[in-house]
Design a protein around this motif. Structure first.
Motif: not given
Length: 251
Positions: A13-34
């Motif tokens: 059950n492992v995943r990268d927390l990157g690629g998620l969209t914020t309410t202002d249209g930005r995204h979380t960065r890949y490779g920082l938090l798992y």
């Protein structure tokens, strides 16, 4: 496209927390938090994939002291990564089954993590939010309840859209059979009886339903004003939260 799901031999059950969209249209960065379930069974190939290929530096372990003593901190710590244990419990007795779980009320159980043990939740959040610790991995035993609660607070605090927080939590549901099999195997390997908790939990507690996270986020907002409100009310410095946002989110 970067894959969020990280496939390993010794964790389910492992995943990268990157690629998620914020309410202002930005995204979380890949490779920082798992986020993950217990890394106790990671293989040498897994460790290389996380440490050499992904550059993992820091581990935040939310398991109880009893769990860590029984299963060990895992091969990532032995590989030299910085390790911190900030155990999360939803009741005064670490590892005990609380009434909310037995009733299947997981969202109420998640709120319970934010009670008497709030200082440990904040300590774990500060480690994960500190760019000097990235890339970092947060885990518990299943990567569902304790990890799901802390991840939801952090994602909400940086402005990730609610539906994406919910969807990330719900991705765990398909992994639960494999996760529970690993938990039972570790308990049996330790030589003790498999606790009733793994055998008699209501079906709801074995699931990662989207509705559970919707309820938790609604309650978090109503009671505390969301992830930001909860963190700030529990002495998480606003300067650190802003620094985390600036690093974790795209421009």
């Amino acid at each position: 496209m970067v894959e969020r799901v990280v496939t390993l031999e010794g964790a389910s059950n492992v995943r990268d927390l990157g690629g998620l969209t914020t309410t202002d249209g930005r995204h979380t960065r890949y490779g920082l938090l798992y986020r993950s379930d217990s890394p106790s069974e990671l293989t040498e190939n897994d460790v290389r994939a996380l440490v050499e290929a992904r550059g993992l530096r820091h581990i935040v372990d939310l398991r109880s002291l009893e769990e860590v003593e029984r299963d060990g901190p895992g091969p990532l710590q032995r590989a030299g990564l910085t390790y911190a244990n900030h155990w999360m419990s939803s009741d005064p007795g670490v590892g005990q089954v609380v009434p909310e779980i037995m009733r299947g009320n997981l969202s109420g159980h998640y709120l319970g993590y934010l009670g008497s043990g709030s200082e440990r939740v904040v300590a774990a959040a500060r480690l994960l939010a500190d760019p000097d610790n990235h890339p970092a991995l947060v885990h518990c035993a299943a990567g569902k309840d304790r990890t799901g609660t802390l991840v939801a607070i952090l994602l909400d605090a940086v402005g990730v859209r609610r539906e994406e927080i919910v969807a990330d939590y719900a991705l765990t549901d398909a992994n639960m059979e494999a996760v529970f099999a690993r938990v039972v195997r570790r308990l049996e390997a330790a030589g003790g009886p498999v606790p009733t908790m793994t055998q008699d939990l209501p079906n709801e507690a074995r699931r990662a339903r989207a509705e559970t996270m919707v309820e938790f986020l609604d309650q978090l907002t109503t009671v505390f004003g969301g992830g930001t409100g909860w963190l700030l009310a529990h002495d998480f410095p606003d300067t650190e939260l802003e620094r985390f946002r600036s690093v974790f989110l795209t421009d």
